[in-house]
Design a protein around this motif. Sequence first.
Motif, PDB file in Angstrom:
ATOM      1  N   ARG A 166       0.155   6.986   1.760  1.00 37.48           N
ATOM      2  CA  ARG A 166      -1.086   7.567   2.274  1.00 37.48           C
ATOM      3  C   ARG A 166      -2.005   7.060   2.424  1.00 37.48           C
ATOM      4  NH1 ARG A 166      -4.245  12.320   0.342  1.00 37.48           N
ATOM      5  NH2 ARG A 166      -6.059  11.761   0.784  1.00 37.48           N
ATOM      6  N   SER A 199      12.472   7.912   1.705  1.00 38.01           N
ATOM      7  CA  SER A 199      12.388   8.143   0.063  1.00 38.01           C
ATOM      8  C   SER A 199      13.088   9.729   0.256  1.00 38.01           C
ATOM      9  CB  SER A 199      10.555   8.974   0.205  1.00 38.01           C
ATOM     10  OG  SER A 199      10.107   9.788  -1.022  1.00 38.01           O
ATOM     11  N   LYS A 241       0.232  -1.181   0.473  1.00 40.68           N
ATOM     12  CA  LYS A 241       0.188  -0.241  -0.148  1.00 40.68           C
ATOM     13  C   LYS A 241       0.525   1.364   0.109  1.00 40.68           C
ATOM     14  CE  LYS A 241      -4.104  -2.267   2.327  1.00 40.68           C
ATOM     15  NZ  LYS A 241      -3.524  -3.366   1.767  1.00 40.68           N
ATOM     16  N   ASN A 242       0.491   2.366  -0.339  1.00 41.66           N
ATOM     17  CA  ASN A 242       1.340   3.682  -0.732  1.00 41.66           C
ATOM     18  C   ASN A 242       0.784   4.124   0.684  1.00 41.66           C
ATOM     19  OD1 ASN A 242      -1.460   5.121   0.107  1.00 41.66           O
ATOM     20  ND2 ASN A 242      -1.914   5.195  -1.971  1.00 41.66           N
TER      21      ASN A 242
END
Length: 547
Positions: free
Chosen positions: A424, A466, A421-422
């Motif tokens: 967010r 990231s 899942k991302n």
Amino acid sequence: MFQEPDYRENLSLMLSEVLHDIGVNERIVMRRRRGYMLMETMRNITCRLTDLNGTIYYLGSQSEGTTTIGLDSDIDILFCNHDVNLIQDWSEWEHGKLNCLMIQDENTTPGYCFLQLLRHDEPLPVTVIPDEHHITDRRGRILYKNTMINQFLQGAQQQHGPSIAEQGQPEFCDRDMVIAYPCKSWSQSAIGWLHRQGIGRWPTQEMRRYAARTGCFVVPTGSKVSEYPELEWRLSTSLTERYLMFNLNITQIRCYVLLKMILKSFLNPGDEINISSFMCKTVILQCIENTESGIWKDNNLFTCLTYCLLELHSCVQNDCCSHFIIPENNLMAGQFTAETKHELSKNICELIQNDRQWLLSIDIDYLGPRLQVKLNRVPPAVYYFPSSFEMYEHVLTLGNVNIAIIIRKNHKVVLNHLHNKNIRTMKQYIGKLMTFSDNGNRLEHTAFKLLAPFLFTTYGSILASSSIAENNQVSPQAVLWLSAGLNSDISSSRLKSASVFYSTGDKGESQLILKTHRNPKILFPFPRFTYCRPPKSVPLERGTSKI
């Protein structure tokens, strides 16, 4: 009956002191209860975060605080699956749900029921068998088989009645997991209990109102004397029973603990279970209901214990131990043979007639030797016993380790659910978790403070990875989230933060993080802990679903 000689009063006081010393006292009982209620809350928060439509309950002696180190009681866990809607009246049917009608008729054993499968689109019975877990009876009804529990067995797990048994690691308790379905309303077979009133006006009206609100479950097991053992489901009032046990005084708890020690020492040799601890619980609840509350005092403990043994003997003699809430359910039905019954009856009679002698031979938690020292039969130097403080520290340490294990497991469950899942979605999870800090009760507040820092660290690590991939720097947002979770445990959060800065070449910041002093006790909620809230400078998106 309760006007006893002085020696019985003195013996009762000595016995109460011994039980206090081995951990059957208000402090340790409450410590056990708070710990298990906290673990229950943490696991249910994780269920909501991962959209698991179920509720987990810790039941039995460990969560009630009615055990000792030597009794080595199992951890009893009930998972209530809310995917199934059990109804007793057609008006309770719900569209779109898996509905089952509870059936209690001349073919079901008292305290048990059949589950008839209903359609999800309209309130009518299903007419076609959907899978191997269902069967058609002589009346053409599609019934749900209780053997469905077999599909949940894994590895070394074994089925014990309605539960899935799993052996614990060395120094840890075994676990019994029961899968249950919630009843839509209070069972019709237990309605009479809500209006029953005992001599001591116990249970109180408040306790009965709680029972009616809480409801009951069905668990996948049939009666030993049933003609249809694979089709019956047992009615369970576990939550009400736990609530009743939470309302016992310390003398009543000590009496129950002594009954279980007697079972283990004299009535259930080896691994054989002739009389269960649940039968003892039923006996003591019945004795409390049928006596004045004033007799349950420390100086009358031995007399209360004798009264319970007399009641247990009566149950064995009559082959009948009526369920406390559903009296028609005989817990001893098919439990033992006539030969075993005779042996049990004889043993219980000997316990009652031999007065205090059998107490001195109980080895569990050295109860017998401790009592001999109290009664001045042997000098204190003959034995060494852990002090009351040492016993408390042992229970506290084991409880803290159990809490730490639950925190780790819950974090792992959330991470597995977030797989693929991302980022967010991760932020939304933290938003959901925040609702327990803002709107929850005291247990939910504490659970949030224990669970949240691990998610903060994980989220900070994701943001840092990231930003490092983009420009070889740690973003300010990542630093704030890593800082918020820095003291979540003894080392891993600091190692993660240090490794983040080390990967960018900032060895000085890595050394500073690792050298900063911290208190290793902050992991545990008792007696106190420190905590960092999530960074306010980072906007947090709340989850849209209602928790």
